[in-house]
Design a protein around this motif. Sequence first.
Motif, PDB file in Angstrom:
ATOM      1  N   TYR A 116      34.171  41.971  33.205  1.00 22.69           N
ATOM      2  CA  TYR A 116      32.782  42.393  33.327  1.00 22.69           C
ATOM      3  C   TYR A 116      32.765  43.056  34.655  1.00 22.69           C
ATOM      4  O   TYR A 116      33.558  42.901  35.687  1.00 22.69           O
ATOM      5  CB  TYR A 116      31.778  41.276  33.344  1.00 22.69           C
ATOM      6  CG  TYR A 116      31.867  40.643  31.754  1.00 22.69           C
ATOM      7  CD1 TYR A 116      30.743  41.072  31.128  1.00 22.69           C
ATOM      8  CD2 TYR A 116      32.513  39.418  31.580  1.00 22.69           C
ATOM      9  CE1 TYR A 116      30.630  40.415  29.658  1.00 22.69           C
ATOM     10  CE2 TYR A 116      32.562  38.807  30.356  1.00 22.69           C
ATOM     11  CZ  TYR A 116      31.362  39.446  29.625  1.00 22.69           C
ATOM     12  OH  TYR A 116      31.431  38.691  28.228  1.00 22.69           O
ATOM     13  N   VAL A 117      31.959  44.102  34.698  1.00 20.26           N
ATOM     14  CA  VAL A 117      31.541  44.681  36.036  1.00 20.26           C
ATOM     15  C   VAL A 117      30.184  44.474  36.335  1.00 20.26           C
ATOM     16  O   VAL A 117      29.155  44.556  35.430  1.00 20.26           O
ATOM     17  CB  VAL A 117      31.724  46.124  35.830  1.00 20.26           C
ATOM     18  CG1 VAL A 117      31.256  46.959  37.029  1.00 20.26           C
ATOM     19  CG2 VAL A 117      33.184  46.480  35.722  1.00 20.26           C
ATOM     20  N   LEU A 118      29.935  44.283  37.674  1.00 19.35           N
ATOM     21  CA  LEU A 118      28.446  44.159  38.483  1.00 19.35           C
ATOM     22  C   LEU A 118      28.715  44.576  39.747  1.00 19.35           C
ATOM     23  O   LEU A 118      29.262  44.248  40.554  1.00 19.35           O
ATOM     24  CB  LEU A 118      28.213  42.519  38.283  1.00 19.35           C
ATOM     25  CG  LEU A 118      26.640  42.186  39.015  1.00 19.35           C
ATOM     26  CD1 LEU A 118      25.644  42.861  38.163  1.00 19.35           C
ATOM     27  CD2 LEU A 118      26.408  40.815  39.141  1.00 19.35           C
ATOM     28  N   ASP A 119      27.654  45.549  39.892  1.00 22.21           N
ATOM     29  CA  ASP A 119      27.702  46.404  41.086  1.00 22.21           C
ATOM     30  C   ASP A 119      29.069  46.821  41.460  1.00 22.21           C
ATOM     31  O   ASP A 119      29.363  46.762  42.586  1.00 22.21           O
ATOM     32  CB  ASP A 119      27.211  45.458  42.245  1.00 22.21           C
ATOM     33  CG  ASP A 119      25.671  45.141  41.887  1.00 22.21           C
ATOM     34  OD1 ASP A 119      24.898  45.841  41.256  1.00 22.21           O
ATOM     35  OD2 ASP A 119      25.191  43.968  42.347  1.00 22.21           O
ATOM     36  N   ASN A 120      29.737  47.500  40.414  1.00 25.72           N
ATOM     37  CA  ASN A 120      30.999  48.180  40.794  1.00 25.72           C
ATOM     38  C   ASN A 120      31.877  47.016  41.309  1.00 25.72           C
ATOM     39  O   ASN A 120      33.045  47.580  41.991  1.00 25.72           O
ATOM     40  CB  ASN A 120      30.997  49.339  41.673  1.00 25.72           C
ATOM     41  CG  ASN A 120      30.110  50.495  41.080  1.00 25.72           C
ATOM     42  OD1 ASN A 120      30.257  50.781  40.104  1.00 25.72           O
ATOM     43  ND2 ASN A 120      29.469  51.079  42.094  1.00 25.72           N
ATOM     44  N   LYS A 121      31.944  45.756  40.945  1.00 24.96           N
ATOM     45  CA  LYS A 121      32.919  44.776  41.268  1.00 24.96           C
ATOM     46  C   LYS A 121      33.282  44.233  39.796  1.00 24.96           C
ATOM     47  O   LYS A 121      32.354  43.833  39.199  1.00 24.96           O
ATOM     48  CB  LYS A 121      31.958  43.582  42.093  1.00 24.96           C
ATOM     49  CG  LYS A 121      31.664  44.135  43.552  1.00 24.96           C
ATOM     50  CD  LYS A 121      31.136  43.001  44.487  1.00 24.96           C
ATOM     51  CE  LYS A 121      30.797  43.581  45.915  1.00 24.96           C
ATOM     52  NZ  LYS A 121      30.218  44.947  45.886  1.00 24.96           N
ATOM     53  N   LEU A 122      34.588  43.692  39.918  1.00 23.81           N
ATOM     54  CA  LEU A 122      35.038  43.288  38.594  1.00 23.81           C
ATOM     55  C   LEU A 122      34.953  41.741  38.820  1.00 23.81           C
ATOM     56  O   LEU A 122      35.139  40.958  39.691  1.00 23.81           O
ATOM     57  CB  LEU A 122      36.800  43.619  38.927  1.00 23.81           C
ATOM     58  CG  LEU A 122      37.424  43.124  37.612  1.00 23.81           C
ATOM     59  CD1 LEU A 122      37.034  43.509  36.217  1.00 23.81           C
ATOM     60  CD2 LEU A 122      38.824  43.435  37.739  1.00 23.81           C
ATOM     61  N   PHE A 123      34.524  41.267  37.682  1.00 25.90           N
ATOM     62  CA  PHE A 123      34.515  39.901  37.347  1.00 25.90           C
ATOM     63  C   PHE A 123      35.388  39.541  36.083  1.00 25.90           C
ATOM     64  O   PHE A 123      35.360  40.266  34.830  1.00 25.90           O
ATOM     65  CB  PHE A 123      33.138  39.343  37.122  1.00 25.90           C
ATOM     66  CG  PHE A 123      32.397  39.201  38.444  1.00 25.90           C
ATOM     67  CD1 PHE A 123      32.032  38.310  38.989  1.00 25.90           C
ATOM     68  CD2 PHE A 123      31.909  40.412  38.663  1.00 25.90           C
ATOM     69  CE1 PHE A 123      31.172  38.100  40.211  1.00 25.90           C
ATOM     70  CE2 PHE A 123      31.007  40.759  39.875  1.00 25.90           C
ATOM     71  CZ  PHE A 123      30.671  39.572  40.629  1.00 25.90           C
ATOM     72  N   ILE A 124      35.994  38.424  36.115  1.00 26.25           N
ATOM     73  CA  ILE A 124      36.851  38.075  34.792  1.00 26.25           C
ATOM     74  C   ILE A 124      36.458  36.525  34.295  1.00 26.25           C
ATOM     75  O   ILE A 124      36.354  35.762  35.013  1.00 26.25           O
ATOM     76  CB  ILE A 124      38.290  37.868  35.360  1.00 26.25           C
ATOM     77  CG1 ILE A 124      38.867  39.274  35.724  1.00 26.25           C
ATOM     78  CG2 ILE A 124      39.237  37.341  33.825  1.00 26.25           C
ATOM     79  CD1 ILE A 124      40.077  39.460  36.208  1.00 26.25           C
ATOM     80  N   LEU A 125      35.948  36.518  33.085  1.00 31.13           N
ATOM     81  CA  LEU A 125      35.582  35.404  32.503  1.00 31.13           C
ATOM     82  C   LEU A 125      36.729  34.705  31.816  1.00 31.13           C
ATOM     83  O   LEU A 125      37.238  35.297  30.769  1.00 31.13           O
ATOM     84  CB  LEU A 125      34.297  35.615  31.535  1.00 31.13           C
ATOM     85  CG  LEU A 125      33.766  34.323  30.854  1.00 31.13           C
ATOM     86  CD1 LEU A 125      32.236  34.385  31.142  1.00 31.13           C
ATOM     87  CD2 LEU A 125      34.101  34.169  29.535  1.00 31.13           C
ATOM     88  N   HIS A 126      37.009  33.564  31.834  1.00 34.88           N
ATOM     89  CA  HIS A 126      37.905  32.610  30.947  1.00 34.88           C
ATOM     90  C   HIS A 126      37.290  31.546  30.345  1.00 34.88           C
ATOM     91  O   HIS A 126      36.357  30.815  31.060  1.00 34.88           O
ATOM     92  CB  HIS A 126      39.100  32.099  31.945  1.00 34.88           C
ATOM     93  CG  HIS A 126      39.860  33.058  32.691  1.00 34.88           C
ATOM     94  ND1 HIS A 126      41.029  33.849  31.838  1.00 34.88           N
ATOM     95  CD2 HIS A 126      39.728  33.846  33.978  1.00 34.88           C
ATOM     96  CE1 HIS A 126      41.534  34.480  33.003  1.00 34.88           C
ATOM     97  NE2 HIS A 126      40.986  34.506  33.878  1.00 34.88           N
ATOM     98  N   GLY A 127      37.698  31.700  28.973  1.00 36.07           N
ATOM     99  CA  GLY A 127      36.957  30.463  28.150  1.00 36.07           C
ATOM    100  C   GLY A 127      38.267  29.675  27.751  1.00 36.07           C
ATOM    101  O   GLY A 127      39.098  30.245  27.096  1.00 36.07           O
TER     102      GLY A 127
END
Length: 280
Positions: A75-86
Motif C-alpha cells: 500500500y501507499v500513503l502520502d508517497n510512503k510504502l506500507f506492507i501488510l502481512h497476514g
Amino acid sequence: MSNDPMFGWDLTFRTVEKDIKRKSDVLVAFIHWNLMKRGFRSIGVGDERTLSGDETRSELLPTGWNDNENYTLRYVLDNKLFILHGLSTNGNLIINLMKSEDLAVSNIALKVEEAVKDLSGPIENMIPTHKDIMFSIKRDLVDSVTERAVNTSETQTSRPTSSSLADDPLRVPARPLPSVNPDTSDLWELPPAHLPSIGRSDLDPFAPPGGGMIFNPFGPRRDIENPGLGIPGGLPRGAVPPGARFDPFAPPAGPPVGRRPGAPDADHLPPPGFNDNMFM
C-alpha cells in the motif's frame, strides 16, 4: 460523503465476493476497506520494500491477493510504502503493517472463527463484532504507525527549563527551611509559633527545660529532699538516682539530717537474742 461509517463496504465486498475462499479472506477484505477509508491505496502483492514511482494505485484488492494461505499486500500513503502481512496460525489471523521508511511495525490478532460467522450477506451477519474490529484496526494497526510522535527523542533527552518547571501543575513545591516561612501558604508551611512543640523534648536529650531522655541529677527537677546516697570518701551526692537499687559498700554515715530513721534494712544483722522461730 455519507455519514454512515460502513459507507463503501458493500461495494468493496461485491468486487471480491467471487474470490472469497475462507473466513480469513473476509477479514483481509474488511481490513483492506478500512485502509482505503483512511487514504491508503493498493499497489499490488509482494514484499518489495522500494517504490519505482510508476505503480498503479487502486482502491481494489489486486489480482491474486488470496492465492496463498498467507497474505502480503503493498500500500501507499502520502508517497510512503506500507506492507501488510497476514499470517494464519492456529485459528488466528495475525496482521502486521510495516512502514518501509523507518521499519515501524504495528499488529493486531483476530480469532477467525469468532470474528467471522458467514462468508456472505450483511456485515452484521458476516462479522457481528465489526465495530470493535474497526476500532482495533484504527487504533492498533493504522494510527500506531502513521501518527508517530516527531520529537520523541528530543523530549526524552532535553532538560526542562526553569519556566517549564514553574508552569508544571504537578510539581511539588520545595519544602522551606526550618524557621523560614514561605511567601505563600502551602502544605509544607510550618505551624504557627504559638503552638506548643509537642514531643520535641523526647527527641533532644538535653532539651530545655528538661524532660529529655537522659536524667540530669543536678537539674532543676532533682529531688531536693533526697538527692541520693552520699558516702564520705566514696561516691558524691547525687551519684545514685532516687529509687535506684544500690547496695552500699560502706556503712551509711547516719540518718539524713531532719528525717526520722526508717525501718531496718533487710541486709542488717539481727539484734542480739533475736529468734524468729523459723526452725522450730
